[in-house]
Design a protein around this motif. Structure first.
Motif, PDB file in Angstrom:
ATOM      1  N   LEU A 245       4.366  -0.371 -12.685  1.00  0.00           N
ATOM      2  CA  LEU A 245       4.111   0.796 -11.842  1.00  0.00           C
ATOM      3  C   LEU A 245       4.890   0.598 -10.548  1.00  0.00           C
ATOM      4  O   LEU A 245       4.578  -0.301  -9.761  1.00  0.00           O
ATOM      5  CB  LEU A 245       2.620   0.952 -11.550  1.00  0.00           C
ATOM      6  N   VAL A 246       5.920   1.399 -10.356  1.00  0.00           N
ATOM      7  CA  VAL A 246       6.820   1.219  -9.213  1.00  0.00           C
ATOM      8  C   VAL A 246       7.030   2.565  -8.521  1.00  0.00           C
ATOM      9  O   VAL A 246       7.347   3.565  -9.170  1.00  0.00           O
ATOM     10  CB  VAL A 246       8.187   0.653  -9.662  1.00  0.00           C
ATOM     11  N   TYR A 247       6.850   2.563  -7.216  1.00  0.00           N
ATOM     12  CA  TYR A 247       7.062   3.789  -6.452  1.00  0.00           C
ATOM     13  C   TYR A 247       8.555   4.077  -6.322  1.00  0.00           C
ATOM     14  O   TYR A 247       9.368   3.171  -6.142  1.00  0.00           O
ATOM     15  CB  TYR A 247       6.392   3.693  -5.084  1.00  0.00           C
ATOM     16  N   GLY A 248       8.891   5.367  -6.420  1.00  0.00           N
ATOM     17  CA  GLY A 248      10.290   5.777  -6.412  1.00  0.00           C
ATOM     18  C   GLY A 248      11.049   5.317  -5.191  1.00  0.00           C
ATOM     19  O   GLY A 248      12.234   4.991  -5.277  1.00  0.00           O
ATOM     20  N   ASP A 249      10.401   5.278  -4.025  1.00  0.00           N
ATOM     21  CA  ASP A 249      11.123   4.905  -2.809  1.00  0.00           C
ATOM     22  C   ASP A 249      11.442   3.420  -2.743  1.00  0.00           C
ATOM     23  O   ASP A 249      12.036   2.947  -1.777  1.00  0.00           O
ATOM     24  CB  ASP A 249      10.370   5.352  -1.550  1.00  0.00           C
ATOM     25  N   CYS A 250      11.073   2.648  -3.791  1.00  0.00           N
ATOM     26  CA  CYS A 250      11.450   1.236  -3.856  1.00  0.00           C
ATOM     27  C   CYS A 250      12.756   1.020  -4.616  1.00  0.00           C
ATOM     28  O   CYS A 250      13.354  -0.058  -4.512  1.00  0.00           O
ATOM     29  CB  CYS A 250      10.345   0.420  -4.534  1.00  0.00           C
ATOM     30  N   PHE A 251      13.207   2.021  -5.397  1.00  0.00           N
ATOM     31  CA  PHE A 251      14.433   1.821  -6.165  1.00  0.00           C
ATOM     32  C   PHE A 251      15.269   3.087  -6.363  1.00  0.00           C
ATOM     33  O   PHE A 251      16.323   3.040  -7.001  1.00  0.00           O
ATOM     34  CB  PHE A 251      14.126   1.192  -7.532  1.00  0.00           C
ATOM     35  N   ILE A 252      14.857   4.184  -5.772  1.00  0.00           N
ATOM     36  CA  ILE A 252      15.560   5.454  -5.938  1.00  0.00           C
ATOM     37  C   ILE A 252      15.942   5.993  -4.567  1.00  0.00           C
ATOM     38  O   ILE A 252      15.138   5.989  -3.633  1.00  0.00           O
ATOM     39  CB  ILE A 252      14.674   6.465  -6.688  1.00  0.00           C
TER      40      ILE A 252
ATOM     41  N   LEU B   9       1.065  -6.859 -16.244  1.00  0.00           N
ATOM     42  CA  LEU B   9       0.968  -5.677 -15.397  1.00  0.00           C
ATOM     43  C   LEU B   9       1.649  -5.984 -14.070  1.00  0.00           C
ATOM     44  O   LEU B   9       1.363  -7.011 -13.445  1.00  0.00           O
ATOM     45  CB  LEU B   9      -0.508  -5.337 -15.181  1.00  0.00           C
ATOM     46  N   VAL B  10       2.579  -5.123 -13.651  1.00  0.00           N
ATOM     47  CA  VAL B  10       3.311  -5.322 -12.400  1.00  0.00           C
ATOM     48  C   VAL B  10       3.285  -4.019 -11.604  1.00  0.00           C
ATOM     49  O   VAL B  10       3.502  -2.938 -12.161  1.00  0.00           O
ATOM     50  CB  VAL B  10       4.775  -5.739 -12.649  1.00  0.00           C
ATOM     51  N   CYS B  11       3.025  -4.118 -10.324  1.00  0.00           N
ATOM     52  CA  CYS B  11       3.061  -2.952  -9.438  1.00  0.00           C
ATOM     53  C   CYS B  11       3.872  -3.301  -8.196  1.00  0.00           C
ATOM     54  O   CYS B  11       3.673  -4.362  -7.595  1.00  0.00           O
ATOM     55  CB  CYS B  11       1.644  -2.539  -9.044  1.00  0.00           C
ATOM     56  N   ILE B  12       4.788  -2.423  -7.829  1.00  0.00           N
ATOM     57  CA  ILE B  12       5.626  -2.630  -6.644  1.00  0.00           C
ATOM     58  C   ILE B  12       5.569  -1.379  -5.777  1.00  0.00           C
ATOM     59  O   ILE B  12       5.779  -0.260  -6.250  1.00  0.00           O
ATOM     60  CB  ILE B  12       7.089  -2.935  -7.032  1.00  0.00           C
ATOM     61  N   MET B  13       5.266  -1.589  -4.513  1.00  0.00           N
ATOM     62  CA  MET B  13       5.251  -0.486  -3.552  1.00  0.00           C
ATOM     63  C   MET B  13       5.678  -1.015  -2.188  1.00  0.00           C
ATOM     64  O   MET B  13       5.663  -2.234  -1.946  1.00  0.00           O
ATOM     65  CB  MET B  13       3.857   0.133  -3.466  1.00  0.00           C
ATOM     66  N   GLN B  14       6.068  -0.122  -1.318  1.00  0.00           N
ATOM     67  CA  GLN B  14       6.377  -0.542   0.033  1.00  0.00           C
ATOM     68  C   GLN B  14       5.087  -1.029   0.709  1.00  0.00           C
ATOM     69  O   GLN B  14       3.994  -0.511   0.443  1.00  0.00           O
ATOM     70  CB  GLN B  14       7.009   0.601   0.824  1.00  0.00           C
ATOM     71  N   LYS B  15       5.249  -2.027   1.563  1.00  0.00           N
ATOM     72  CA  LYS B  15       4.080  -2.600   2.239  1.00  0.00           C
ATOM     73  C   LYS B  15       3.334  -1.531   3.042  1.00  0.00           C
ATOM     74  O   LYS B  15       2.103  -1.530   3.112  1.00  0.00           O
ATOM     75  CB  LYS B  15       4.518  -3.740   3.159  1.00  0.00           C
ATOM     76  N   SER B  16       4.074  -0.614   3.638  1.00  0.00           N
ATOM     77  CA  SER B  16       3.456   0.453   4.425  1.00  0.00           C
ATOM     78  C   SER B  16       2.565   1.331   3.550  1.00  0.00           C
ATOM     79  O   SER B  16       1.534   1.842   4.003  1.00  0.00           O
ATOM     80  CB  SER B  16       4.528   1.301   5.114  1.00  0.00           C
ATOM     81  N   LYS B  17       2.944   1.530   2.282  1.00  0.00           N
ATOM     82  CA  LYS B  17       2.122   2.302   1.345  1.00  0.00           C
ATOM     83  C   LYS B  17       0.854   1.523   1.009  1.00  0.00           C
ATOM     84  O   LYS B  17      -0.253   2.087   0.999  1.00  0.00           O
ATOM     85  CB  LYS B  17       2.923   2.593   0.078  1.00  0.00           C
ATOM     86  N   PHE B  18       1.005   0.233   0.752  1.00  0.00           N
ATOM     87  CA  PHE B  18      -0.138  -0.613   0.414  1.00  0.00           C
ATOM     88  C   PHE B  18      -1.178  -0.587   1.529  1.00  0.00           C
ATOM     89  O   PHE B  18      -2.385  -0.541   1.260  1.00  0.00           O
ATOM     90  CB  PHE B  18       0.340  -2.047   0.164  1.00  0.00           C
ATOM     91  N   GLU B  19      -0.723  -0.590   2.748  1.00  0.00           N
ATOM     92  CA  GLU B  19      -1.634  -0.649   3.885  1.00  0.00           C
ATOM     93  C   GLU B  19      -2.399   0.656   4.112  1.00  0.00           C
ATOM     94  O   GLU B  19      -3.347   0.682   4.898  1.00  0.00           O
ATOM     95  CB  GLU B  19      -0.859  -1.042   5.145  1.00  0.00           C
ATOM     96  N   THR B  20      -2.000   1.736   3.428  1.00  0.00           N
ATOM     97  CA  THR B  20      -2.739   3.001   3.535  1.00  0.00           C
ATOM     98  C   THR B  20      -3.884   3.070   2.526  1.00  0.00           C
ATOM     99  O   THR B  20      -4.701   4.001   2.581  1.00  0.00           O
ATOM    100  CB  THR B  20      -1.812   4.210   3.303  1.00  0.00           C
ATOM    101  N   MET B  21      -3.971   2.097   1.619  1.00  0.00           N
ATOM    102  CA  MET B  21      -5.007   2.119   0.588  1.00  0.00           C
ATOM    103  C   MET B  21      -6.373   1.800   1.207  1.00  0.00           C
ATOM    104  O   MET B  21      -6.469   1.089   2.207  1.00  0.00           O
ATOM    105  CB  MET B  21      -4.683   1.091  -0.499  1.00  0.00           C
ATOM    106  N   PRO B  22      -7.461   2.312   0.601  1.00  0.00           N
ATOM    107  CA  PRO B  22      -8.807   2.011   1.109  1.00  0.00           C
ATOM    108  C   PRO B  22      -9.069   0.508   1.138  1.00  0.00           C
ATOM    109  O   PRO B  22      -8.638  -0.231   0.251  1.00  0.00           O
ATOM    110  CB  PRO B  22      -9.725   2.712   0.108  1.00  0.00           C
TER     111      PRO B  22
END
Length: 279
Positions: A144-151, A225-238
């Motif tokens: 699961l990879v957010y588009g702004d990490c590779f696009i 299972l692998v998930c990659i997101m920008q750190k700023s996105k991770f920090e918005t999670m509950p």
């Protein structure tokens, strides 16, 4: 609903087999459709429930469930847009067909259906790509990879698309019609009975290849299972969802890494990589 909740639910499942995935009372034979149904069911917390309860869970979780010809596959109410892709080998490229890759998705995009634009009040959503490597109906690896990490941002792709469309439309003595594709030519032949559709066929390397220096495909694992997101996105999670991933009792391994900026590889951006292995 968010991606961290998906990870926790996914890791708790006793099996990652698609052979039992069904729609109503009928088992889904197409592996790609079964993977898409599986991912939606986990997001909606609707695994192994009745069709009626599944429909209710979908209506609570999602604002839009798409079709094969128009991205995205599904959108979470007030959350991310999701595109689900099946691959048959860890290094296979991803076919996007006529839709160019997206770091984010915008409500004014010409590729969206009217139903997608109007499903909720929104202007922009983060795009989450869910890539499943399936072997013998078993999910061996799910990324699961957010588009702004590779696009790159949309201007990169739209500039090329528009250049091609403009060039095609400048061909003399040809009758063009309005289209969302690269071009559509009517009445090419003297009798006026032949048309030509000019479509883009976009492909992109899958994240297992792009980020293999961080995470390799592990053949010894029953499931990874692998998930990659920008750190700023991770920090918005509950906070409670972050705790479920990062607590000492968690089965997940998280780490911070620097990844290349898709818009300028000379720059690095902070990212969070989350992994889980079932041996």
């Amino acid at each position: 609903m968010n991606v961290l909740q998906f990870l926790v639910r996914c890791a708790s499942l006793p099996t990652m087999s698609l052979s039992a995935v069904s729609s109503g009372n009928n088992r889904i034979n197409n592996v790609g459709d079964a993977l898409e149904k599986f991912v939606k069911d986990v997001f909606a917390n609707a695994v192994n429930v009745t069709a009626q309860n599944s429909n209710l869970a979908y209506s609570v979780t999602f604002s839009y469930c798409g079709n094969k010809n128009n991205p995205p596959d599904v959108m979470i109410k007030g959350g991310d847009a999701i595109e689900i892709k099946k691959i048959e080998s860890p290094r296979a490229r991803i076919a996007l067909n006529s839709s160019y890759p997206k770091d984010k998705i915008y409500s004014n995009s010409e590729m969206l259906t009217l139903a997608c634009r109007n499903c909720e009040k929104w202007t922009e959503k983060d795009m989450l790509y869910v890539i499943g490597y399936v072997k013998n109906s078993d999910i061996k690896c799910l990324w699961l990879v957010y588009g702004d990490c590779f696009i790159a941002n949309k201007e990169i792709y739209e500039r090329l698309k528009n250049k091609i469309s403009t060039g095609v439309n400048e061909i003399p003595d040809i009758k063009f019609t309005e289209t969302n594709e690269l071009g559509k030519v009517k009445k090419i032949d003297p009798l006026g009975v032949t048309d030509l559709r000019i479509r883009g066929m976009w492909h992109i390397d899958n994240p297992m290849t792009i980020f293999e220096h961080f995470e390799n495909y592990d053949q010894s694992s029953e499931f990874k299972l692998v998930c990659i997101m920008q750190k700023s996105k991770f920090e918005t999670m509950p906070a409670e969802d972050i705790y479920s991933i990062e607590s000492e009792s968690s089965a997940f391994f998280t780490r911070n890494e620097s990844i290349r900026n898709p818009n300028n590889p000379a720059q690095l951006i902070d990212a969070k990589i989350i992994t889980y292995r079932k041996k």
